[in-house]
Design an enzyme around this catalytic site. Structure first.
Site, PDB file in Angstrom:
ATOM      1  N   CYS A 287      28.354  90.653  78.995  1.00 26.60           N
ATOM      2  CA  CYS A 287      28.159  92.007  79.509  1.00 26.60           C
ATOM      3  C   CYS A 287      29.546  92.492  79.883  1.00 26.60           C
ATOM      4  O   CYS A 287      30.099  92.064  80.896  1.00 26.60           O
ATOM      5  CB  CYS A 287      27.240  92.018  80.722  1.00 26.60           C
ATOM      6  SG  CYS A 287      27.186  93.627  81.535  1.00 26.60           S
TER       7      CYS A 287
ATOM      8  N   CYS B 186      29.527  94.674  83.366  1.00 27.24           N
ATOM      9  CA  CYS B 186      29.295  94.046  84.674  1.00 27.24           C
ATOM     10  C   CYS B 186      28.930  92.579  84.439  1.00 27.24           C
ATOM     11  O   CYS B 186      29.766  91.838  83.949  1.00 27.24           O
ATOM     12  CB  CYS B 186      28.235  94.795  85.484  1.00 27.24           C
ATOM     13  SG  CYS B 186      26.769  95.283  84.571  1.00 27.24           S
ATOM     14  N   SER B 187      27.711  92.177  84.770  1.00 27.51           N
ATOM     15  CA  SER B 187      27.356  90.774  84.548  1.00 27.51           C
ATOM     16  C   SER B 187      25.871  90.650  84.236  1.00 27.51           C
ATOM     17  O   SER B 187      25.211  89.741  84.696  1.00 27.51           O
ATOM     18  CB  SER B 187      27.724  89.937  85.766  1.00 27.51           C
ATOM     19  OG  SER B 187      27.106  90.481  86.924  1.00 27.51           O
ATOM     20  N   CYS B 188      25.328  91.580  83.434  1.00 32.04           N
ATOM     21  CA  CYS B 188      23.911  91.518  83.031  1.00 32.04           C
ATOM     22  C   CYS B 188      23.635  90.158  82.400  1.00 32.04           C
ATOM     23  O   CYS B 188      24.422  89.683  81.581  1.00 32.04           O
ATOM     24  CB  CYS B 188      23.592  92.623  82.038  1.00 32.04           C
ATOM     25  SG  CYS B 188      23.782  94.267  82.768  1.00 32.04           S
TER      26      CYS B 188
END
Lengths: 101, 209
Positions: free
Chosen positions: B112, B115-117
Site C-alpha cells: 500500500c 499508507c498501510s492497507c
C-alpha cells in the site's frame, strides 16, 4: 460503469486539496482495465465526515512496469523485467479514455 | 531490506516523552466518548485485544484449504469474502477481500504505497517493514530488487505483479503449494504458510524432510 475490462485508460493528473487515493507516480500513465470492482463510497468526501455518495465505480488498472518507470536496467540489479506489471485500484473520476495509439 | 534502523527492541517505550498532536486528539476524543457513555474503557481495551489477537494463522488456514480443495480455491478467487465465511472466519465488514494466486508463471506481491492497507482480519497486524517508506516506495519501482533482498529470486520470464492497494480492496496472495507435500494433512500444510508468503515477498516454506 464507464469502462470495461480490456479498455485503455489514462490516469488524470491532478492535485486537489484534501484527501485522495491516486498516487502521483501513476498519474498521467496509460494502463488497461483489468477488472471492475464495483461501486464504492468516495474517500475524498468520506475522509471529512461526508457520506461518500454518490458511490464511485472502482477499477483495478494494470500497467506495464516498463511504461511507468523510464529507467535503464542496470547490470548489477534488475529492478523489473519486460513482463512485470503494476496493478492499482483507481476510482472512475480519476480515469479518462487513453488517446489513440 | 536495505536500511535497518529499527530501535533497540529492549529499550523501554518513551511514553513520558510527551504525546504527539494526534495522540492528544485521540485521547481527548476517547475521554469524551467515555464521559458521554457512548463506550467504556473496557470496550476500547477489548477492541485492541481482538485486533492484536488476529494472526497469520487465520490466513494460513484459508490457504491450506485452497491447496487441498480445488472447489474452495475457485470460490476464493471469485469471491474471497464469501469463501472465507464458509470456513467460519469473520472478515471485516467494510473492506473487500481479493485473493490472487501465484503460479509457475506469475508471482504476486502486495503493497500500500499511500499508507498501510493490509488484510488484518486474516494476517493480523502488519509487520513494521510493510509500513516502512523504504518498502512502500521501492517495491513498486524495483520489485525484483526488493524481492531479492527478501531472498526471492524469480526467473526473468516470470510475470511479477505488484498490487498497490490504494482503495477498498485488501489483497491476499495464495502462494504456490510446495513440491513434496502431497501426503500432508491440511493442518500440516497450514504450518508451511508464512505471513510473508501471503504478502508475496517470499514462497511458502518447504516441508522439513
Amino acid at each position: 460503469m464507464q469502462y470495461q475490462p480490456g479498455e485503455r485508460v489514462r490516469i488524470r493528473v491532478a492535485s486537489p486539496s484534501g484527501h485522495y487515493r491516486t498516487p502521483t507516480y501513476i498519474q498521467g500513465k496509460i494502463g488497461v482495465i483489468e477488472a471492475v470492482h464495483g461501486a464504492f463510497r468516495n474517500p475524498e468526501t468520506l475522509a471529512y465526515g461526508g457520506d461518500g455518495r454518490p458511490k464511485q465505480p472502482l477499477y483495478l488498472v494494470r500497467f506495464d512496469q516498463t511504461h511507468i518507470w523510464a529507467r535503464a536496467e542496470s547490470a548489477a540489479s534488475v529492478p523489473f523485467c519486460q513482463n512485470d506489471r503494476l496493478l492499482i485500484d483507481i476510482y472512475e473520476h480519476w480515469l479518462e479514455p487513453a488517446p489513440e495509439e | 531490506m536495505r536500511e535497518h534502523d529499527a530501535p533497540d527492541p529492549h529499550l523501554p517505550l518513551e511514553e513520558d516523552a510527551g504525546l504527539t498532536y494526534y495522540e492528544q486528539r485521540v485521547e481527548a476524543i476517547q475521554a469524551l466518548l467515555i464521559e458521554k457513555g457512548l463506550l467504556s474503557a473496557d470496550d476500547v481495551r477489548r477492541a485492541v485485544e481482538d485486533m492484536e489477537a488476529r494472526s497469520p494463522a487465520v490466513g494460513a488456514r484459508v490457504i491450506a484449504r485452497a491447496w487441498v480443495d480445488p472447489h474452495f480455491k475457485r470460490h476464493l478467487l471469485a469471491d474471497a469474502k464469501a469463501a472465507i465465511a464458509t470456513l467460519g472466519i469473520n472478515v471485516d465488514t467494510w473492506s473487500t477481500l481479493v485473493a490472487v494466486e501465484n503460479t509457475p508463471a506469475v508471482h504476486n506481491v502486495v503493497v500500500c504505497t499511500l499508507c498501510s492497507c493490509y488484510p488484518r482480519s486474516l494476517l493480523g497486524v502488519p509487520p513494521d517493514w510493510y509500513k516502512s517508506l523504504n518498502y512502500r516506495a521501492r517495491v513498486v519501482q524495483e520489485p525484483r530488487t526488493v524481492l531479492k533482498e527478501f531472498g526471492l529470486e524469480l526467473a526473468s520470464d516470470m510475470e511479477v505483479r505488484v498490487y498497490d492497494s490504494t482503495a477498498d480492496m485488501r489483497y491476499l496472495v495464495i502462494p504456490q503449494r510446495p513440491a513434496g507435500t502431497e501426503g500432508l494433512s491440511e493442518a500440516a500444510l497450514a504450518e508451511l504458510v508464512s505471513r510473508d508468503s501471503m504478502i508475496g515477498v517470499t514462497r511458502a516454506r518447504e516441508p522439513s524432510p
